[in-house]
Structures are given as structure tokens and as C-alpha cells.
Write an enzyme that holds these catalytic residues in place. Structure first.
Site, mmCIF file in Angstrom:
data_model
loop_
_atom_site.group_PDB
_atom_site.id
_atom_site.type_symbol
_atom_site.label_atom_id
_atom_site.label_comp_id
_atom_site.label_asym_id
_atom_site.label_seq_id
_atom_site.Cartn_x
_atom_site.Cartn_y
_atom_site.Cartn_z
ATOM 1 N N CYS A 26 -2.106 1.294 -4.193
ATOM 2 C CA CYS A 26 -0.833 1.922 -4.548
ATOM 3 C C CYS A 26 -0.795 2.319 -6.020
ATOM 4 O O CYS A 26 0.211 2.811 -6.504
ATOM 5 C CB CYS A 26 0.360 1.034 -4.191
ATOM 6 N N CYS A 45 3.469 -0.029 -8.333
ATOM 7 C CA CYS A 45 4.000 -1.374 -8.173
ATOM 8 C C CYS A 45 4.572 -1.882 -9.489
ATOM 9 O O CYS A 45 3.874 -1.910 -10.500
ATOM 10 C CB CYS A 45 2.887 -2.301 -7.689
ATOM 11 N N CYS A 80 0.875 -1.173 0.000
ATOM 12 C CA CYS A 80 0.000 0.000 0.000
ATOM 13 C C CYS A 80 0.914 1.226 0.000
ATOM 14 O O CYS A 80 2.135 1.097 0.056
ATOM 15 C CB CYS A 80 -1.001 -0.003 1.147
#
Length: 137
Positions: free
Chosen positions: A85, A89, A11
């Protein structure tokens, strides 16, 4: 020797959702699953209200520290679970990515965090059942 599945929870701040998920996975799966968590912009400390909410259900995440998300952490994981997020990522072929749509617990009191915590537990239990199927009997 059987492969030990590896899960990375991600996150933004690595201070709430991902820490609670990692705490539950560690508590429920033990050493049968390798557990990591990270954030794209880690906070200085884990959210103290998340720590308190987890303590209510017997899971201690008080000593956890937010960590920066790295390509290496993603690359050595079998499953990467993102929780808000966005595109931060990195993507690697062959890794299973999951998105758990959960509210951000930042700034919420214990009453607001409890339902998030309880939903995370259900998602983690489902993930364990998927990664560690029951022996055929």
C-alpha cells in the site's frame, strides 16, 4: 486480564492479500488475536479467486467485505502489516509496522494465487508465534 493483541492487514484493494491474511489469522488464532483488514482504495468485493484458494485449505473468506483504511483502525492496532500500500498507511508512534512483500493476486488464476496464499500462511504462523509465545513449561 491479559491484553489481546490487535493486528491490521492493509493492501490497496483489501480484496486479496489482506483478506487472505486476516482469514488465516482468524482461523489459526481464534479470539486470541483481534483481526482487522483494510485497503487504501478498497475494491467492491473480495477477489473470488482468493476466496476459492482459501476454501481449498478450509478457510472461508466468502463473506468478507473490503473496507477503507482509517486512522482509527491503525491507531487501535498493535501491529500493522502492509502489503503493497506504499505510503498510504498512516504512521503512529508505538505501533509495530511490518511490510510483507507479496505479489498482487489481482488478475491471477488459482495457480498464481496458491503460492501467494501459502506464503501468507507461513507469515501469519510466524506472526502468531511472535504475538502469542508458547507458555513456559
Amino acid at each position: 486480564m491479559a491484553h489481546t493483541p490487535s493486528v491490521l492487514f492493509v493492501c490497496v484493494h483489501n480484496a486479496g492479500r489482506s483478506q487472505m491474511a486476516a482469514g488465516f489469522l482468524t482461523a489459526l488464532a481464534g479470539d486470541r488475536i483481534e483481526v482487522r483488514s483494510a485497503g487504501s482504495a478498497p475494491a467492491d468485493a473480495v477477489n473470488p479467486v482468493a476466496v476459492a484458494a482459501m476454501a481449498e485449505v478450509g478457510v472461508d473468506i466468502a463473506d468478507s467485505k473490503p473496507k477503507i483504511l482509517t486512522d482509527e483502525a491503525v491507531g487501535i492496532s498493535d501491529v500493522v502489516v502492509t502489503m503493497g500500500c506504499g505510503d498510504a498507511c498512516p504512521y503512529f508512534p508505538g505501533i509495530s509496522y511490518r511490510t510483507w512483500d507479496l505479489p498482487d493476486p489481482a488478475g491471477q488464476g488459482i495457480e498464481g494465487i496458491r503460492p501467494i496464499r501459502d506464503r501468507i500462511r507461513i507469515l501469519v504462523e510466524n506472526l502468531i508465534a511472535e504475538l502469542l509465545p508458547a507458555p513456559k513449561g
